[in-house]
Design a protein around this motif. Sequence first.
Motif, PDB file in Angstrom:
ATOM      1  N   ARG A  19      -5.258  -9.796   5.365  1.00 33.78           N
ATOM      2  CA  ARG A  19      -6.684  -9.602   5.668  1.00 33.78           C
ATOM      3  C   ARG A  19      -7.213  -8.330   5.011  1.00 33.78           C
ATOM      4  O   ARG A  19      -8.399  -8.258   4.657  1.00 33.78           O
ATOM      5  N   ALA A  20      -6.362  -7.320   4.852  1.00 31.83           N
ATOM      6  CA  ALA A  20      -6.770  -6.053   4.239  1.00 31.83           C
ATOM      7  C   ALA A  20      -6.653  -6.068   2.716  1.00 31.83           C
ATOM      8  O   ALA A  20      -6.845  -5.031   2.082  1.00 31.83           O
ATOM      9  N   GLY A  21      -6.345  -7.219   2.143  1.00 31.27           N
ATOM     10  CA  GLY A  21      -6.319  -7.338   0.686  1.00 31.27           C
ATOM     11  C   GLY A  21      -5.004  -6.999   0.025  1.00 31.27           C
ATOM     12  O   GLY A  21      -4.950  -6.841  -1.207  1.00 31.27           O
ATOM     13  N   PHE A  22      -3.921  -6.895   0.795  1.00 25.75           N
ATOM     14  CA  PHE A  22      -2.614  -6.600   0.225  1.00 25.75           C
ATOM     15  C   PHE A  22      -1.899  -7.887  -0.177  1.00 25.75           C
ATOM     16  O   PHE A  22      -2.027  -8.920   0.490  1.00 25.75           O
ATOM     17  N   LEU A  23      -1.146  -7.815  -1.247  1.00 24.16           N
ATOM     18  CA  LEU A  23      -0.189  -8.863  -1.573  1.00 24.16           C
ATOM     19  C   LEU A  23       1.077  -8.596  -0.777  1.00 24.16           C
ATOM     20  O   LEU A  23       1.532  -7.449  -0.693  1.00 24.16           O
ATOM     21  N   VAL A  24       1.648  -9.637  -0.195  1.00 28.62           N
ATOM     22  CA  VAL A  24       2.822  -9.488   0.668  1.00 28.62           C
ATOM     23  C   VAL A  24       3.980 -10.275   0.082  1.00 28.62           C
ATOM     24  O   VAL A  24       3.852 -11.475  -0.190  1.00 28.62           O
ATOM     25  N   ASP A  25       5.109  -9.598  -0.135  1.00 25.87           N
ATOM     26  CA  ASP A  25       6.321 -10.242  -0.639  1.00 25.87           C
ATOM     27  C   ASP A  25       7.493  -9.916   0.276  1.00 25.87           C
ATOM     28  O   ASP A  25       7.489  -8.892   0.976  1.00 25.87           O
ATOM     29  N   ASP A  26       8.497 -10.779   0.237  1.00 29.23           N
ATOM     30  CA  ASP A  26       9.756 -10.541   0.928  1.00 29.23           C
ATOM     31  C   ASP A  26      10.794 -10.194  -0.118  1.00 29.23           C
ATOM     32  O   ASP A  26      11.120 -11.020  -0.981  1.00 29.23           O
ATOM     33  N   ILE A  27      11.334  -8.972  -0.067  1.00 27.93           N
ATOM     34  CA  ILE A  27      12.329  -8.538  -1.047  1.00 27.93           C
ATOM     35  C   ILE A  27      13.735  -8.550  -0.466  1.00 27.93           C
ATOM     36  O   ILE A  27      14.687  -8.134  -1.108  1.00 27.93           O
ATOM     37  N   GLY A  28      13.876  -9.004   0.767  1.00 23.00           N
ATOM     38  CA  GLY A  28      15.146  -8.909   1.462  1.00 23.00           C
ATOM     39  C   GLY A  28      16.212  -9.841   0.919  1.00 23.00           C
ATOM     40  O   GLY A  28      15.917 -10.967   0.512  1.00 23.00           O
ATOM     41  N   PRO A  29      17.468  -9.408   0.933  1.00 23.39           N
ATOM     42  CA  PRO A  29      18.573 -10.306   0.574  1.00 23.39           C
ATOM     43  C   PRO A  29      18.656 -11.472   1.548  1.00 23.39           C
ATOM     44  O   PRO A  29      18.320 -11.342   2.725  1.00 23.39           O
ATOM     45  N   ARG A  30      19.117 -12.609   1.077  1.00 22.45           N
ATOM     46  CA  ARG A  30      19.208 -13.793   1.933  1.00 22.45           C
ATOM     47  C   ARG A  30      20.169 -13.601   3.096  1.00 22.45           C
ATOM     48  O   ARG A  30      20.064 -14.286   4.110  1.00 22.45           O
ATOM     49  N   ALA A  31      21.110 -12.667   2.943  1.00 23.53           N
ATOM     50  CA  ALA A  31      22.079 -12.438   4.011  1.00 23.53           C
ATOM     51  C   ALA A  31      21.446 -11.826   5.253  1.00 23.53           C
ATOM     52  O   ALA A  31      21.997 -11.921   6.348  1.00 23.53           O
ATOM     53  N   LEU A  32      20.280 -11.206   5.103  1.00 25.21           N
ATOM     54  CA  LEU A  32      19.630 -10.598   6.262  1.00 25.21           C
ATOM     55  C   LEU A  32      18.912 -11.671   7.080  1.00 25.21           C
ATOM     56  O   LEU A  32      18.283 -12.566   6.515  1.00 25.21           O
ATOM     57  N   PRO A  33      18.953 -11.566   8.407  1.00 27.89           N
ATOM     58  CA  PRO A  33      18.292 -12.571   9.237  1.00 27.89           C
ATOM     59  C   PRO A  33      16.782 -12.407   9.323  1.00 27.89           C
ATOM     60  O   PRO A  33      16.103 -13.285   9.866  1.00 27.89           O
TER      61      PRO A  33
ATOM     62  N   VAL B 271      10.973  -8.020  16.451  1.00 25.37           N
ATOM     63  CA  VAL B 271      10.882  -7.917  14.995  1.00 25.37           C
ATOM     64  C   VAL B 271      10.160  -9.098  14.354  1.00 25.37           C
ATOM     65  O   VAL B 271       9.264  -8.895  13.524  1.00 25.37           O
ATOM     66  N   PRO B 272      10.486 -10.361  14.651  1.00 26.40           N
ATOM     67  CA  PRO B 272       9.749 -11.456  14.006  1.00 26.40           C
ATOM     68  C   PRO B 272       8.249 -11.415  14.280  1.00 26.40           C
ATOM     69  O   PRO B 272       7.437 -11.655  13.374  1.00 26.40           O
ATOM     70  N   ARG B 273       7.870 -11.105  15.531  1.00 26.34           N
ATOM     71  CA  ARG B 273       6.432 -11.026  15.831  1.00 26.34           C
ATOM     72  C   ARG B 273       5.787  -9.880  15.078  1.00 26.34           C
ATOM     73  O   ARG B 273       4.652  -9.998  14.591  1.00 26.34           O
ATOM     74  N   TYR B 274       6.504  -8.751  14.995  1.00 25.02           N
ATOM     75  CA  TYR B 274       5.971  -7.608  14.252  1.00 25.02           C
ATOM     76  C   TYR B 274       5.743  -7.971  12.791  1.00 25.02           C
ATOM     77  O   TYR B 274       4.676  -7.705  12.226  1.00 25.02           O
ATOM     78  N   LEU B 275       6.735  -8.567  12.161  1.00 23.87           N
ATOM     79  CA  LEU B 275       6.613  -8.889  10.739  1.00 23.87           C
ATOM     80  C   LEU B 275       5.495  -9.879  10.475  1.00 23.87           C
ATOM     81  O   LEU B 275       4.764  -9.760   9.482  1.00 23.87           O
ATOM     82  N   GLU B 276       5.325 -10.851  11.358  1.00 29.18           N
ATOM     83  CA  GLU B 276       4.237 -11.810  11.179  1.00 29.18           C
ATOM     84  C   GLU B 276       2.884 -11.131  11.372  1.00 29.18           C
ATOM     85  O   GLU B 276       1.914 -11.412  10.649  1.00 29.18           O
ATOM     86  N   ALA B 277       2.805 -10.214  12.347  1.00 27.24           N
ATOM     87  CA  ALA B 277       1.554  -9.479  12.557  1.00 27.24           C
ATOM     88  C   ALA B 277       1.228  -8.608  11.349  1.00 27.24           C
ATOM     89  O   ALA B 277       0.063  -8.518  10.925  1.00 27.24           O
ATOM     90  N   VAL B 278       2.234  -7.970  10.754  1.00 30.87           N
ATOM     91  CA  VAL B 278       2.022  -7.163   9.551  1.00 30.87           C
ATOM     92  C   VAL B 278       1.555  -8.044   8.408  1.00 30.87           C
ATOM     93  O   VAL B 278       0.612  -7.702   7.674  1.00 30.87           O
ATOM     94  N   ARG B 279       2.192  -9.199   8.244  1.00 29.82           N
ATOM     95  CA  ARG B 279       1.807 -10.096   7.157  1.00 29.82           C
ATOM     96  C   ARG B 279       0.336 -10.506   7.282  1.00 29.82           C
ATOM     97  O   ARG B 279      -0.423 -10.438   6.305  1.00 29.82           O
ATOM     98  N   ARG B 280      -0.070 -10.911   8.461  1.00 28.16           N
ATOM     99  CA  ARG B 280      -1.460 -11.350   8.663  1.00 28.16           C
ATOM    100  C   ARG B 280      -2.431 -10.193   8.442  1.00 28.16           C
ATOM    101  O   ARG B 280      -3.451 -10.353   7.765  1.00 28.16           O
ATOM    102  N   ALA B 281      -2.143  -9.039   9.033  1.00 25.10           N
ATOM    103  CA  ALA B 281      -3.054  -7.901   8.912  1.00 25.10           C
ATOM    104  C   ALA B 281      -3.133  -7.418   7.468  1.00 25.10           C
ATOM    105  O   ALA B 281      -4.218  -7.053   6.982  1.00 25.10           O
ATOM    106  N   ALA B 282      -2.008  -7.393   6.767  1.00 24.63           N
ATOM    107  CA  ALA B 282      -2.004  -6.934   5.382  1.00 24.63           C
ATOM    108  C   ALA B 282      -2.806  -7.872   4.490  1.00 24.63           C
ATOM    109  O   ALA B 282      -3.580  -7.424   3.630  1.00 24.63           O
TER     110      ALA B 282
END
Length: 265
Positions: A27-41, A14-25
């Motif tokens: 590069r594709a011109g997307f704004l990337v935000d984290d909306i997750g509650p702090r309780a989630l790891p 999961v961490p590698r996936y999320l970082e790969a999504v962040r980088r690819a997004a």
Amino acid sequence: MSILQGYERRTFHVPRYLEAVRRAAQRAGFLVDDIGPRALPFPMLVLKRSTPTPKATLHLSAGMHGDEPAGPLALLRMLRAGAFPSDLSYVIFPLLNPVGTAANRRENGDRLDINRDYNCFRTPEARAHVAHLKSLPRRFDLSINLHEDWEAKGCYIYEVNPDRECSIAPSVLAGANAHIPVDCSPLIDGSPAEQGIIRPTPETRRALLGDSWPETLYMINHHTRHSYTFETPSNTNLGPRISAQCAAVYAAFKALIENGEWFEI
């Protein structure tokens, strides 16, 4: 289609996936935000890209169930390929259940099914998803939810289109059919189906789900009039499932661009 003996329990880091999504997004011109509650790891990412005069605005989600990896992996493949047309606007949730995905489990960390929680909102994931949707300024022309089903015999789709406007479900399934055949069973997941398309009525939804709302029912009631839940059979090889998910989304893009006037809110 290569059928495996039993459900193929494969997932990803999961961490590698999320970082790969962040980088690819990015590069594709997307704004990337984290909306997750702090309780989630792990983060809960949302990707957004707008154009001034979009032909349509699309909500796209995946990873609701942690044992259904093809949808999230398809979105990553599409981001890396730059495959999101510039004349559409997007709000994308690539992995709505990161904790369940890390455990290769359908439910979240509290062993609750997020996709039955869009009415009571007991799960932090559903609450975070909906809170962000409510912060957005407009409704969606279309919502697509990417899922998998280990009991399915092929691809199929739930179409919720209460105004009975133009259906793009046949086009979506035709795109996926090049990689995994459509499940043409007359009964799929306990519901009547026709050529791989399930069109649940309010009565059948209440009988099956009661007050346990899935994401698509919440979206129809609050954010769109066209919702499609696309399913691939997880009892098949992962590669074709990813390709089928990509092809289904591509077909939806094409239908939106060609027939956007049918999706005006």
